[in-house]
Design an enzyme around this catalytic site. Sequence first.
Site, PDB file in Angstrom:
ATOM      1  N   SER A 183      60.448  67.767  27.168  1.00 25.21           N
ATOM      2  CA  SER A 183      59.419  66.859  26.651  1.00 25.21           C
ATOM      3  C   SER A 183      59.082  65.793  27.696  1.00 25.21           C
ATOM      4  O   SER A 183      58.727  66.119  28.816  1.00 25.21           O
ATOM      5  CB  SER A 183      59.898  66.256  25.324  1.00 25.21           C
ATOM      6  OG  SER A 183      58.864  65.561  24.685  1.00 25.21           O
ATOM      7  N   ASP A 193      53.329  73.781  19.318  1.00 31.59           N
ATOM      8  CA  ASP A 193      53.585  72.510  19.993  1.00 31.59           C
ATOM      9  C   ASP A 193      52.263  71.977  20.535  1.00 31.59           C
ATOM     10  O   ASP A 193      51.545  72.693  21.250  1.00 31.59           O
ATOM     11  CB  ASP A 193      54.583  72.740  21.136  1.00 31.59           C
ATOM     12  CG  ASP A 193      54.883  71.485  21.946  1.00 31.59           C
ATOM     13  OD1 ASP A 193      54.430  70.390  21.561  1.00 31.59           O
ATOM     14  OD2 ASP A 193      55.567  71.606  22.980  1.00 31.59           O
ATOM     15  N   HIS A 196      57.807  71.766  18.979  1.00 30.71           N
ATOM     16  CA  HIS A 196      58.217  70.699  19.880  1.00 30.71           C
ATOM     17  C   HIS A 196      59.499  70.018  19.368  1.00 30.71           C
ATOM     18  O   HIS A 196      59.623  69.709  18.195  1.00 30.71           O
ATOM     19  CB  HIS A 196      57.121  69.644  20.029  1.00 30.71           C
ATOM     20  CG  HIS A 196      57.387  68.707  21.169  1.00 30.71           C
ATOM     21  ND1 HIS A 196      57.061  69.024  22.473  1.00 30.71           N
ATOM     22  CD2 HIS A 196      57.984  67.494  21.220  1.00 30.71           C
ATOM     23  CE1 HIS A 196      57.436  68.038  23.259  1.00 30.71           C
ATOM     24  NE2 HIS A 196      57.995  67.099  22.527  1.00 30.71           N
TER      25      HIS A 196
END
Length: 412
Positions: free
Chosen positions: A198, A352, A382
């Site tokens: 991320s 995501d 995600h």
Amino acid sequence: MASIYTILATLGMVWISPVILPALFWVALFYDFFNSELPPGIEQPLKLRFLHSLMITTLLLGKILEKLGICSDLSILRVVLDGIPPWRDSKLLIKDLKVDEVPLRIYQPKWPPTVKRRGILYFHGGAGTFGSIRAYERVCRYIAKKCNSVVVSVGYRLAPEHPYPGQYFDCLNATLYFMRNLEEYHVDPALIIISGDSCGANFATVICQMLLNKKDLPKVRAQVLLYPGLQGLDLNLPSYQQNASVPLLFRKLVIYFCFRYLNKEPLFMEDILQNCHVPESMKQKYKKWVSADIIPDEFKIRGYTPLKSTSYKPEVHEAIKEILEITFSPLIAEDSVICQLPESYIVTCEFDVLRDDGLLYKKRLEDNGVQVTWYHSESGFHGILAFFGYGILSFISGEKILDSTVNYINSL
């Protein structure tokens, strides 16, 4: 800022309340049911809905405690998402230290090395505002053991208390320390890997770009980027539209956490989602690299509507101009930089909002002659690695992502 003891005591009172927490959870569940979307194909949707409701409960509780002046909402989120410490691992030597006030945790296999090991730096996710070494303990232990490698988990200091762009310099300083002390950890200087998930993958990308100017240091062997966020120019790419309301990261939540990261009040949310923060000259300059036209058609099947032309608004740009900088958007670095980057491994998840950032960066690297290994999780979402190693709370897709990552690292 309230101390950790105050936060824990408050949490304790709330958790034992027979009314407050159940009421908040039912509110969160109700909100989730009517506001989130769980598309066909996403893994274990009921479990994901439950975990997302817990996250919403935490955010609601944080807002209430912030209004009462007890602590910030981020403080509660950090405590809850900090994870449960695993048992001591007899196969690893784990060492904690600080470098320029930045906490590091170094994982080394206990068995004697037959040759020098790989050295892996890991930057955790969490929008630069939450997440911790402890939250990613299971991920880093797994990589260290399965790859027979030295793993350095970097506890960069969090925003807004530690202002942007301090996180990049924390990660850089940790990297420089490790690269200058490889002999101490019996690491092969030709096998240094920089990784993250991320926003941590964003940090890894930027650090790899920064290190290109450090000619006195070993060359990075590979960058490992797990569902990275790499640009703030276009928030209407197909993945942003398709997954706008898919847990755990809503499209609006991306903007909200950008503002929190920058220590600013969330303003002009709808305008930013319509890309009104991007000057027309910048759109034209970078559309060759950041555009839905570049995304393969197979990733538009779930739906995509091209954004109608929107007008640039200077006041919106001023409110969030930092997300257009190279640090926030390393995807738009010049070709002269991209072509020098190391071999790369990129993970994207179908469900995501940031999926297309990874796809666009993959193409940029390949167009510049950089070798890319790509793994696409067709049922992943995600933040899925945050649940890795938690038994019934973990997801098979997350385990597959980590196993694929391990296999890639072992191939180097």
